[in-house]
Design a protein around this motif. Sequence first.
Motif, mmCIF file in Angstrom:
data_model
loop_
_atom_site.group_PDB
_atom_site.id
_atom_site.type_symbol
_atom_site.label_atom_id
_atom_site.label_comp_id
_atom_site.label_asym_id
_atom_site.label_seq_id
_atom_site.Cartn_x
_atom_site.Cartn_y
_atom_site.Cartn_z
ATOM 1 N N CYS A 13 7.831 -0.650 3.002
ATOM 2 C CA CYS A 13 7.528 -0.836 1.573
ATOM 3 C C CYS A 13 6.186 -1.542 1.403
ATOM 4 O O CYS A 13 5.912 -2.549 2.048
ATOM 5 C CB CYS A 13 8.629 -1.653 0.902
ATOM 6 S SG CYS A 13 8.273 -2.031 -0.832
ATOM 7 N N VAL A 14 5.351 -0.986 0.531
ATOM 8 C CA VAL A 14 4.061 -1.617 0.255
ATOM 9 C C VAL A 14 4.035 -2.249 -1.132
ATOM 10 O O VAL A 14 2.983 -2.664 -1.615
ATOM 11 C CB VAL A 14 2.889 -0.608 0.390
ATOM 12 C CG1 VAL A 14 2.682 -0.239 1.836
ATOM 13 C CG2 VAL A 14 3.128 0.619 -0.458
ATOM 14 N N GLY A 15 5.174 -2.285 -1.785
ATOM 15 C CA GLY A 15 5.229 -2.954 -3.084
ATOM 16 C C GLY A 15 4.461 -2.226 -4.170
ATOM 17 O O GLY A 15 3.875 -2.850 -5.043
ATOM 18 N N CYS A 16 4.497 -0.895 -4.150
ATOM 19 C CA CYS A 16 3.637 -0.152 -5.073
ATOM 20 C C CYS A 16 4.242 0.035 -6.456
ATOM 21 O O CYS A 16 3.556 0.467 -7.369
ATOM 22 C CB CYS A 16 3.263 1.196 -4.472
ATOM 23 S SG CYS A 16 4.636 2.365 -4.440
ATOM 24 N N HIS A 17 5.503 -0.242 -6.630
ATOM 25 C CA HIS A 17 6.215 -0.094 -7.918
ATOM 26 C C HIS A 17 6.412 1.369 -8.326
ATOM 27 O O HIS A 17 6.834 1.620 -9.454
ATOM 28 C CB HIS A 17 5.511 -0.802 -9.086
ATOM 29 C CG HIS A 17 5.388 -2.293 -8.976
ATOM 30 N ND1 HIS A 17 5.981 -3.163 -9.849
ATOM 31 C CD2 HIS A 17 4.739 -3.084 -8.089
ATOM 32 C CE1 HIS A 17 5.684 -4.409 -9.528
ATOM 33 N NE2 HIS A 17 4.929 -4.386 -8.453
ATOM 34 N N ALA A 18 6.094 2.320 -7.474
ATOM 35 C CA ALA A 18 6.256 3.730 -7.873
ATOM 36 C C ALA A 18 7.719 4.053 -8.134
ATOM 37 O O ALA A 18 8.046 4.800 -9.057
ATOM 38 C CB ALA A 18 5.692 4.651 -6.796
ATOM 39 N N CYS A 19 8.590 3.453 -7.314
ATOM 40 C CA CYS A 19 10.025 3.711 -7.472
ATOM 41 C C CYS A 19 10.480 3.324 -8.876
ATOM 42 O O CYS A 19 11.218 4.055 -9.534
ATOM 43 C CB CYS A 19 10.816 2.945 -6.418
ATOM 44 S SG CYS A 19 10.239 1.255 -6.129
ATOM 45 N N LEU A 38 11.061 -3.864 -9.038
ATOM 46 C CA LEU A 38 10.386 -4.418 -7.873
ATOM 47 C C LEU A 38 9.914 -5.826 -8.210
ATOM 48 O O LEU A 38 9.175 -6.025 -9.169
ATOM 49 C CB LEU A 38 9.183 -3.575 -7.483
ATOM 50 C CG LEU A 38 8.641 -4.063 -6.143
ATOM 51 C CD1 LEU A 38 9.063 -3.140 -5.027
ATOM 52 C CD2 LEU A 38 7.147 -4.218 -6.151
ATOM 53 N N PRO A 56 12.761 -4.635 -3.844
ATOM 54 C CA PRO A 56 13.012 -3.419 -4.600
ATOM 55 C C PRO A 56 14.521 -3.388 -4.863
ATOM 56 O O PRO A 56 15.314 -3.257 -3.932
ATOM 57 C CB PRO A 56 12.598 -2.290 -3.652
ATOM 58 C CG PRO A 56 12.026 -2.975 -2.420
ATOM 59 C CD PRO A 56 12.598 -4.359 -2.403
ATOM 60 N N CYS A 160 8.683 7.658 -3.247
ATOM 61 C CA CYS A 160 8.325 6.515 -2.398
ATOM 62 C C CYS A 160 7.327 6.940 -1.333
ATOM 63 O O CYS A 160 7.660 7.649 -0.394
ATOM 64 C CB CYS A 160 9.553 5.901 -1.750
ATOM 65 S SG CYS A 160 9.102 4.561 -0.618
ATOM 66 N N ALA A 162 5.826 5.328 0.884
ATOM 67 C CA ALA A 162 5.933 4.702 2.202
ATOM 68 C C ALA A 162 7.137 5.223 2.971
ATOM 69 O O ALA A 162 7.351 4.853 4.122
ATOM 70 C CB ALA A 162 6.030 3.190 2.042
ATOM 71 N N ALA A 164 10.073 4.379 2.364
ATOM 72 C CA ALA A 164 10.827 3.146 2.597
ATOM 73 C C ALA A 164 12.258 3.221 2.094
ATOM 74 O O ALA A 164 13.048 2.339 2.388
ATOM 75 C CB ALA A 164 10.115 1.973 1.924
ATOM 76 N N ARG A 165 12.589 4.238 1.330
ATOM 77 C CA ARG A 165 13.922 4.285 0.719
ATOM 78 C C ARG A 165 14.716 5.403 1.360
ATOM 79 O O ARG A 165 14.398 6.583 1.215
ATOM 80 C CB ARG A 165 13.806 4.486 -0.791
ATOM 81 C CG ARG A 165 12.933 3.438 -1.454
ATOM 82 C CD ARG A 165 12.686 3.733 -2.905
ATOM 83 N NE ARG A 165 13.815 3.394 -3.758
ATOM 84 C CZ ARG A 165 13.913 2.244 -4.425
ATOM 85 N NH1 ARG A 165 12.985 1.335 -4.313
ATOM 86 N NH2 ARG A 165 14.948 2.022 -5.201
HETATM 87 S S1 SF4 Z 1 8.101 3.268 -4.000
HETATM 88 FE FE1 SF4 Z 1 8.658 2.694 -1.933
HETATM 89 S S2 SF4 Z 1 6.857 1.591 -1.166
HETATM 90 FE FE2 SF4 Z 1 6.665 1.653 -3.377
HETATM 91 S S3 SF4 Z 1 7.629 -0.259 -4.053
HETATM 92 FE FE3 SF4 Z 1 9.221 1.313 -4.140
HETATM 93 S S4 SF4 Z 1 10.246 1.117 -2.154
HETATM 94 FE FE4 SF4 Z 1 8.295 0.059 -1.959
#
Ligand code: SF4
Lengths: 270, 757
Positions: A13-19, A38, A56, A160, A162, A164-165
């Motif tokens: 996870c890069v903390g991008c808030h896209a989710c 997030l 997240p 996501c 990354a 990450a999910r």
């Molecule tokens: S979309 Fe993925 S990478 Fe970006 S904040 Fe959410 S979990 Fe993290």
Amino acid sequence: MTQYAMVIDLNRCVGCHACAIACKAEWGVPAEYHRSWLRRLGPAMTPDGMSYTYFPGLCNHCDDPVCVPVCEADPEEKVFTDPKTGKTMTMEVRATYKHPFTGAVLIDHDRCIGCEMCVDACPYGARYMDYTLDEPKADKCTFCMERVEHGEVPACVKTCLAGARIFGDLHDKKSEVYDLVHNKGAIRLTSSEVVIGPNVYYIGNPRDLHLLKETCTPHKMNAGRTSRRAMLAGLHRRGGNLLAGAGLFGAVAGLVDLTSSDSNSEDKSF
Amino acid sequence: MKLTRRRFLQNAGITAAALATWKIPKGVLASPVPAATMASGLPGSLGAQEVTSVCEMCFWRCLLTGKIKNGRLVKLEGNPKSPANGTKLCARGNAGIKLLYDPDRLKYPMKRVGTRGEGKWQRITWDEALDTTAENLNRIKKEHGMESLALFYHGASAKFIEPFWHHIGNPNRTEPAFFQCRGSRDIGYLLTFGDSPGSPERMDMEKTRLMVFLGTHLGENIHVSHVMHYIEGLCNGAKLVVVDPRFSASAAKADKWLAIRPGTDTALLLAWINYIIQHGLYDKEFVAKYTTGFKKLKDSVKDCTLDWAAGLTDIPAGQIKETAELMGKLAPHVVIHCGRFVAWYGNDTQRSRALAILAAILGTYGVEGGMYLKSKPPRPKASLFQSDEEESDLEPISDKWPFPPPGTPSEGLIEATLTGKPYPIKSWVIWGTNTIQTIPASHRTIEALKKLDFVLAVDQIPNDQTLFADIILPQCTYLERYDTVYVWKDVKVPYLSVRQPMVKPLYESRDPYWITKQLAERLGYSDCFPYKDAKEYAEKKLESVDLSLEKLNKEGGVVTFQGRPYFTRENPPEFDTSDGKVQLYSEEMEDEDLDPIPRFEPTPAPPKGYVRLLSGRTPVHTFTRTRNNVWLNAEQSENDLWLNDKVAKKLGIKNGEEVCMENQRGVKTRPIKVKVTPGIRWDCVYIVHGYGQLSRHLTQAYHKGVSDGLTFAKNTLDPVTGANAMRVNFVRLIKDGKVLEMPELGPLPSGIPRFQM
Ligand code: SF4
Ligand code: SF4
Ligand code: SF4
């Protein structure tokens, strides 16, 4: 039987808030609320070194969802279908329930009376009251069951960047989530006071997991009813009985609106 | 398992008595299901009509699929056919819908009715707006010459006005966001390798064994495919070294965080180069075959020892040595990242040169896991002009600098507006760029704007600069228009795509092609822009490479080509420099009396009682232009001030408390919340760039957070390029009305002077 679950990899996870945003777009979540959120944590020192990580969060679709039994709506019989086998089962449920075949905790919006009991009850702050509606309703993450049924992945997973999910069936021993939970040490945010079997898990390095657990684990089961809420719910109930019949339901909704000033469904700090 | 109410009740320990029930008649309640879901039989974005296009929420331009239900755009997703971003978009890309449906959008052409800066406007017709603009520009040109007009522009929306300005022989055009971001970096690499590092930067992070970030903040900067490669690389076991005064999102994922003293990066780079040369860790074959000036380089850096650098940078010598050895060990599969948003101290071209030289001597150029090569896909062509470019005997302002990036440094145009030198500038055309927030020393920009004879602003939302415009033209968003055909060459698999509208332009907004064509005609250039509209232009461009919109859409909105990312026998190294080699020693710079090999030039340290103000990015916003997006605003509506925890303790400031900043000119900011953290050095504070907008018409963004741009009092220019520096300003804090002297927690090395107030 299936139990859908999600594992979020904080190493990725890069903390991008896209989710969070993809979820809003998919389900038309009003700007001020989140089904998926997030929170940025740190930089802070932990016993394992400095950490700057993310929380997240989303509904955990708990094994023992305390949000369910507090629902004030009338119980009704509902036929549930197993999306995999087509098998059906009939259960008496209120407006919110745990789906017997998927393990997802869901809300029948048509039946939600807006009493806000479930919002109060969730120790994870995963539910919100949507006060943008004429008749406020409870809402939260559905694990995108509507998409999953159509062969799609949840909206947050799809976007996501990354990777990450990770979403899947925790009861399926061949699934990636099973492997991560049973062999790779994924953790969940539980404390001695809050043990309701969340199905959202996290993996990460020790420092990030430390900061996550430290700042985001709930330590209090909400009784689900501050006296004010209980009173309002009571009023609501009586008013509903009296007024719904008289076709004056709007007046009751006005009463419920009073709660918006002290409703803090957006506050994810536990 | 039958889930009964009783079972839940037991689990939750709630008695049944609490659960008296009541019945609501069916159909009384309004359906809570969002409109998007109701529109088709299927929920959410499922079952929607799909249109592919290209994102423009930032310059990375990921490929999109728009989901449309009942004529309304309900969702944006990554185009699964994209070889770069696939189904993924960042937060901003996902939130594009809220730019489209922003109720604050500029809806009609307007003229100013109040004073400049007041933001009082009156709706007018397109004809009146275009005629008034043309009358003014024609008049000013007649009175003061072509050189009295200047263009400030940004992004895809300026893809027509910018070449038009070029075509009419006017050198006064500037893209502030480019100058303030990567202008100097590109020049540093160009002088070394004969080419810029590209955009996307050609960093082979997914295949690398080590990444070195100095000026790279992935996680705060989000560019989808780049971040995907970064995460892939890390998950494949690559090591990461991050040099930053702050524990950035990248530092958080790093194996080594080097918490460098701000302004001393070049010293670290030179020490690395020296160590790598002295210990034979460089790529001897690459250096011998493909570079010039190695001996001179070796000589020039020989005194840049570990201890020398340790003293300047505040990084222990052991860490410098260890990281240099790691680079030597893992070379050539090392990414020395070129950075982005690296206009820092005014010596940025030379620092970029040092990065490029380090990448070169490690032999990383054109190698897997290093810096891959640019591809050569077909180039679609269709001319916008039917005549030759107009000759101009003007001496462009950019000639003041030896190697300016394309265009004119913004500061040169502001200076000319304020002083009339070398010639007076009387009118600005501002196309899609917030000149107030983007260029440091905003007080000068505002002064210049107030002085002008005529100001035109073309934008989508009422950003700060529109407050100062005489005429405002509403441009439609990237989701409502055709633009051009895009080809990506700085990627391993090159591809082509096209921007196309998902919905019709809302209100009276118009697309940039139409607006530019209308203006050109009224300025007497009716032979420019020969196509009916931007769609026909895109078709003509596609035709030149045997494609059409129809064919492209059949392919899913994207066509890919063969890449050539690495050097091979068939693809031997080529460097577009004066002697075809990598210039470790730059004769071109020598000819301009610039250091042919980078030297450490100290940037002044904070004056006593002050700290340096650093600024950077958040992943949920692009520059200054997305703050009014209601979804993005809800994610992070304000910035906070990062303050070192030890400093905070000394000053008695607690996490979450509010302070004001005061810069070295005595200008105070509005209050900002403090984030007390060990993740920043004591000699600097940090805020995210782009907050604190001045325009009241931005109902979401107005006065939310604090602006770095408005706090920057001073302008330092890179002597090589003329680009501004963003890290040369100092602040102290004010709490409860009391000015606090910032404590010094370490000595200042003798080689670094203090800033003179
Ligand atoms: S979309 Fe993925 S990478 Fe970006 S904040 Fe959410 S979990 Fe993290
Ligand atoms: S996270 Fe909260 S809302 Fe979700 S199932 Fe658990 S208790 Fe219920
Ligand atoms: S990185 Fe985000 S904003 Fe930029 S083009 Fe891609 S999706 Fe759009």
